[in-house]
Every structure is written in structure tokens, then in C-alpha cells.
Design an enzyme around this catalytic site. Sequence first.
Site, PDB file in Angstrom:
ATOM      1  N   HIS A 244       0.439  -0.963   0.072  1.00 24.12           N
ATOM      2  CA  HIS A 244       0.401   0.234   0.167  1.00 24.12           C
ATOM      3  C   HIS A 244       1.312   1.317  -0.221  1.00 24.12           C
ATOM      4  O   HIS A 244       1.770   0.956   0.521  1.00 24.12           O
ATOM      5  CB  HIS A 244      -0.989   0.273   1.382  1.00 24.12           C
ATOM      6  CG  HIS A 244      -0.313   0.424   2.655  1.00 24.12           C
ATOM      7  ND1 HIS A 244       0.441  -0.914   3.425  1.00 24.12           N
ATOM      8  CD2 HIS A 244       0.275   1.256   2.905  1.00 24.12           C
ATOM      9  CE1 HIS A 244       1.202  -0.195   3.876  1.00 24.12           C
ATOM     10  NE2 HIS A 244       1.095   1.137   4.427  1.00 24.12           N
ATOM     11  N   ASP A 246       0.922   5.568   1.968  1.00 24.36           N
ATOM     12  CA  ASP A 246      -0.132   5.887   2.666  1.00 24.36           C
ATOM     13  C   ASP A 246      -0.604   6.899   2.761  1.00 24.36           C
ATOM     14  O   ASP A 246      -0.139   7.513   1.718  1.00 24.36           O
ATOM     15  CB  ASP A 246       1.206   6.359   4.052  1.00 24.36           C
ATOM     16  CG  ASP A 246       1.400   5.637   5.252  1.00 24.36           C
ATOM     17  OD1 ASP A 246       1.268   3.912   4.812  1.00 24.36           O
ATOM     18  OD2 ASP A 246       2.389   5.508   5.427  1.00 24.36           O
ATOM     19  N   HIS A 300       4.181   0.369  -0.206  1.00 17.34           N
ATOM     20  CA  HIS A 300       5.474  -0.493   0.660  1.00 17.34           C
ATOM     21  C   HIS A 300       4.322  -1.588   1.680  1.00 17.34           C
ATOM     22  O   HIS A 300       3.048  -1.658   1.462  1.00 17.34           O
ATOM     23  CB  HIS A 300       6.360   0.232   2.423  1.00 17.34           C
ATOM     24  CG  HIS A 300       4.993   1.480   2.772  1.00 17.34           C
ATOM     25  ND1 HIS A 300       4.246   2.017   2.191  1.00 17.34           N
ATOM     26  CD2 HIS A 300       4.415   0.470   4.217  1.00 17.34           C
ATOM     27  CE1 HIS A 300       3.733   2.928   3.248  1.00 17.34           C
ATOM     28  NE2 HIS A 300       3.790   2.114   4.317  1.00 17.34           N
ATOM     29  N   ARG A 310       6.305  -9.371  16.433  1.00 19.61           N
ATOM     30  CA  ARG A 310       6.975  -7.816  15.494  1.00 19.61           C
ATOM     31  C   ARG A 310       6.388  -6.914  16.330  1.00 19.61           C
ATOM     32  O   ARG A 310       5.329  -6.935  15.557  1.00 19.61           O
ATOM     33  CB  ARG A 310       7.756  -8.026  14.157  1.00 19.61           C
ATOM     34  CG  ARG A 310       7.827  -6.532  13.591  1.00 19.61           C
ATOM     35  CD  ARG A 310       8.219  -6.243  12.215  1.00 19.61           C
ATOM     36  NE  ARG A 310       8.624  -5.296  11.949  1.00 19.61           N
ATOM     37  CZ  ARG A 310       8.051  -4.166  11.242  1.00 19.61           C
ATOM     38  NH1 ARG A 310       7.133  -4.573  10.930  1.00 19.61           N
ATOM     39  NH2 ARG A 310       8.736  -3.385  10.848  1.00 19.61           N
TER      40      ARG A 310
HETATM   41  C1  LIG Z   1      -5.986   6.228   7.048  1.00 16.47           C
HETATM   42  C2  LIG Z   1      -6.007   5.323   7.234  1.00 16.47           C
HETATM   43  C3  LIG Z   1      -6.194   3.922   6.379  1.00 16.47           C
HETATM   44  C4  LIG Z   1      -4.644   3.012   6.209  1.00 16.47           C
HETATM   45  C5  LIG Z   1      -4.863   3.633   8.200  1.00 16.47           C
HETATM   46  C6  LIG Z   1      -5.025   4.704   8.187  1.00 16.47           C
HETATM   47  O1  LIG Z   1      -4.865   5.202   8.670  1.00 16.47           O
HETATM   48  C7  LIG Z   1      -3.014   4.302   7.186  1.00 16.47           C
HETATM   49  C8  LIG Z   1      -3.090   4.017   6.338  1.00 16.47           C
HETATM   50  C9  LIG Z   1      -3.893   2.950   5.707  1.00 16.47           C
HETATM   51  C10 LIG Z   1      -3.361   1.257   5.453  1.00 16.47           C
HETATM   52  C11 LIG Z   1      -2.619   0.715   6.770  1.00 16.47           C
HETATM   53  C12 LIG Z   1      -2.554   1.143   4.786  1.00 16.47           C
HETATM   54  C13 LIG Z   1      -2.549  -0.084   4.723  1.00 16.47           C
HETATM   55  C14 LIG Z   1      -4.611  -1.128   4.883  1.00 16.47           C
HETATM   56  C15 LIG Z   1      -4.387  -0.392   5.722  1.00 16.47           C
HETATM   57  C16 LIG Z   1      -6.381  -1.558   5.995  1.00 16.47           C
HETATM   58  C17 LIG Z   1      -3.937  -1.853   6.798  1.00 16.47           C
HETATM   59  O2  LIG Z   1      -3.698  -2.675   6.625  1.00 16.47           O
HETATM   60  O3  LIG Z   1      -4.153  -1.295   7.643  1.00 16.47           O
HETATM   61  C18 LIG Z   1      -4.480   0.437   6.333  1.00 16.47           C
HETATM   62  C19 LIG Z   1      -5.400   1.317   6.736  1.00 16.47           C
HETATM   63  C20 LIG Z   1      -6.766   1.208   7.011  1.00 16.47           C
HETATM   64  O4  LIG Z   1      -7.227   0.911   7.895  1.00 16.47           O
HETATM   65  O5  LIG Z   1      -7.783   1.658   5.830  1.00 16.47           O
HETATM   66  O1  LIG Z   2       4.858  -2.489  10.949  1.00 20.29           O
HETATM   67  C1  LIG Z   2       4.934  -1.713   9.463  1.00 20.29           C
HETATM   68  O2  LIG Z   2       6.407  -1.838   9.510  1.00 20.29           O
HETATM   69  C2  LIG Z   2       4.419  -0.961   8.032  1.00 20.29           C
HETATM   70  C3  LIG Z   2       3.185  -0.666   9.028  1.00 20.29           C
HETATM   71  C4  LIG Z   2       2.785   0.617   7.481  1.00 20.29           C
HETATM   72  O3  LIG Z   2       3.346   0.352   6.149  1.00 20.29           O
HETATM   73  C5  LIG Z   2       1.578   1.062   8.154  1.00 20.29           C
HETATM   74  O4  LIG Z   2       0.650   0.780   8.813  1.00 20.29           O
HETATM   75  O5  LIG Z   2       0.945   2.120   7.190  1.00 20.29           O
HETATM   76 FE   LIG Z   3       2.251   2.801   5.495  1.00 23.97          FE
END
Ligand SMILES: C=C1C[C@]23C[C@@]1(O)CC[C@H]2[C@]1(C)CCC[C@@](C)(C(=O)O)[C@H]1[C@@H]3C(=O)O
Ligand SMILES: O=C(O)CCC(=O)C(=O)O
Ligand SMILES: [Fe+2]
Length: 381
Positions: A244, A246, A300, A310
Amino acid sequence: MDLSPTSVLLCPPVDISHGSAGGVIFDSSSLRQQTTIPKAFIWPSSDRPAATEELDAPVVDLSGFFHGDEESTLRAAKLVANACERHGFFQVVNHGVSELLARDALDWTDEFFRLPLCDKLRARRKPGGVWGYSAAHADRFSSELPWKETLSFGYREAAGSERVVIDYFVSMLGEEFERMGLAYQMYCEAMKGLSLAIIELLAISLGVDRMTYREFFDDSRSIMRCNYYPPCQEPELTLGTGPHCDPTALTILQQDHVGGLEVFSGRAWRYVRPVHNALVVNIGDTFMALSNGRYKSCLHRAVVNRHRERRSLAFFVCPREDKVIRPPPPSPEDVGGGPRLYPDFTWAQFMEFTQRHYRADMRTLRSFTKWLESSSSVTAT
Ligand SMILES: C=C1C[C@]23C[C@@]1(O)CC[C@H]2[C@]1(C)CCC[C@@](C)(C(=O)O)[C@H]1[C@@H]3C(=O)O
Ligand SMILES: O=C(O)CCC(=O)C(=O)O
Ligand SMILES: [Fe+2]
């Protein structure tokens, strides 16, 4: 706080029927007993190729910048500009955040995720919201589930907000979580201060007035997210956080010493080496739009591993919800060059998109822009 094993026995039955993933419950201690992982956690093989090399990202020493030394500030700005034009990732050291405070926040993350599931679920994320506890996002998605638990909460700095994080913990989890809330309140305050300093350095690196972006983000609303990635018996089949970009403006990430953060750059996945006392900074889609595409929001992910858990702490910096996101005047060419690449939008619109209409991935900003244009043409007719 009672974190003893007996508190597990006192748990009332937990209603987990809200999960949409065909009954997947991300309780890592019971999942660990199984030899294979549930199907819902398996990601497409195209998302899983292993990283082989380290990402070429500078470790920027901020001490000269904090002391007002012009030469080292310009040196730091050059390193930052180069990294942000290529992939948007760099690390910072001598960043002014106390080691103790940073360590403490990670330790409290351990405390929180070690709680029995029923306690964590007291802070569960509400449908459509961003804040709260989430176990593998199984309440939101039914496939390609991330091998992680997260706890997210908001932070803003304003008169009367000195306890905003503490109050969140106490209201969701109870009085005995006041100390945990205080540790995160202090961590968020430190992150907010650091984020403004980095934003000032970004402005210097872009060659615009150094206060331009700093003033824009002065009343920023941030999202703090604690990530916990348990060990996984089939780590090569799943991901801790899927690929994804950010959507937010800037992310300051504290990763522990285990490693797992990877960036797609130069057509390959590359790992970000954990550096002692360093914080990882990356550009998000919103800052990419603010720089008219000059600084990159890069793909990333986080991988998991067989033996070690982790933790990472992500501080996502977001503009105040109603502020219009557009490159600073007098012209977008000053920062990004060329014509405007993205339409005006607000963080409230972008946030709604990621929470209600689209699962954040590598195409979020592009898909959002299309969605915005189509929904404004619908309202205009
Ligand atoms: C606005 C946002 C969407 C996500 C959380 C956040 O606050 C910032 C990053 C996004 C996220 C981490 C990107 C990867 C996919 C996601 C679903 C996750 O795996 O947590 C993400 C976010 C989300 O919760 O929608
Ligand atoms: O845990 C990590 O190293 C990355 C997490 C991340 O990319 C996110 O929460 O948006
Ligand atoms: Fe991220």
C-alpha cells in the site's frame, strides 16, 4: 493494572459474530497451535516475492538542523530531497525524541496486545471508524487478511486536548489504563513536534518558504497506530501489512529491532534495515499531492516471520479535515513543476474514501481522484 493470567479466566463470553471473514478469529495463541494458516490470510503470490536487498535510503542526522546550523541543514535537506524524489523513504537520528519515551511506548504496546482478547475487544474499532482495536481487520475484509493486530487512536494538539489520548484509553478500557494512555499521550506530543520539524525540512528541501507547510500542518490531526505482528507458521504465504501507499501526508514509524518493513523501489522489494534509535519517515499520498507529485508516496508492506513477534508504531500525520489540499501558491510549478496533477480535495473526503469505499493499496490516490471527479460530476448535474 491487573495483567495476570487470572484476568483471562474472568473474561465474559466475547461476541465476535461481527466478523465478516467467515468466522476467522485472529487469536494468535490458538492460531499458533495449527500447522497451516487459514485461507483468508493467504495473499496472491504476486504480492509476496521476497526482498533481497536493502533499500537505499539515507539515515539523516537532524542535530545540525535542530541547532540552526545552516550548512548541516542544507546537507540534510539535500539527502531528504533525493530520497523523496526517488521513493519517499528516509530514516532520522538525533531527532530529539527521548529514547526512554520511545522505548516506553513500545513496552506499552506489548502490554496492550498481551491482554486477553475480551479486554482488547472493549476498544474494538466501530464500523466505518478509524480508531480502535482490530484483529487482522477480519471485521472489514474477508480475504487477504493481514497477519497483525492493531490499535489506532486520534491525536490533535489544541487548547484542552492535553488529555485527549489518556481520556481515550480510560473511556475505552477503564481507569487502570490511565498510565498506558499517558505514555502514548507523551509519545504523540513528541511525534507531533518532530513531524512539524520534518515538514519544515521538507519545505527547505523543496525550495519553498520554510514555514509554508509547517503552518498548514500546525493544526494537523494525527492517527497513532500500534501494530503487533505475531510469529507465523507460514510466513511466506501471508503479509503483516499488504502492499500500500499511505493515504496520509507523512508517516513517522518506530520499528523494533526485528525488521519486516519493505519498500518497492527499482522494480524490487527492498527491506528497511532497523537502525538503533532511528525513526523511519515516509511521504504519503497527501504530501505527494501537496508537492504536485514531486515527492513520491511509495508502495510498501510489512512481512512477518516464523519465530519472532514484531512491533511497530506508526504516527500518521493528516491535515485538519476541512483544509483544502493543493500545492502552495504562487504556483504549483514551484514545488512540483508542470500542470496540476491532482484536484483539490480535503482529508475528510480522502479518509471517507479509505474507510468506506476502498481498501488502501498502491492505487488509492488514483482511484480516489477518479471517485472524486465522478462524484462531483454527479452532484453538479
Ligand atoms: C487512513 C488510513 C487507512 C489505513 C490506516 C490509515 O490511518 C493510514 C494507513 C492505511 C493502511 C495502514 C494501509 C494498508 C492497508 C490498511 C487497511 C491496513 O492494513 O491497516 C490501512 C488502513 C486502514 O485501516 O484502512
Ligand atoms: O509495520 C510496519 O513496518 C509498516 C506498517 C505500515 O506501513 C502502516 O501501518 O501503514
Ligand atoms: Fe504504511
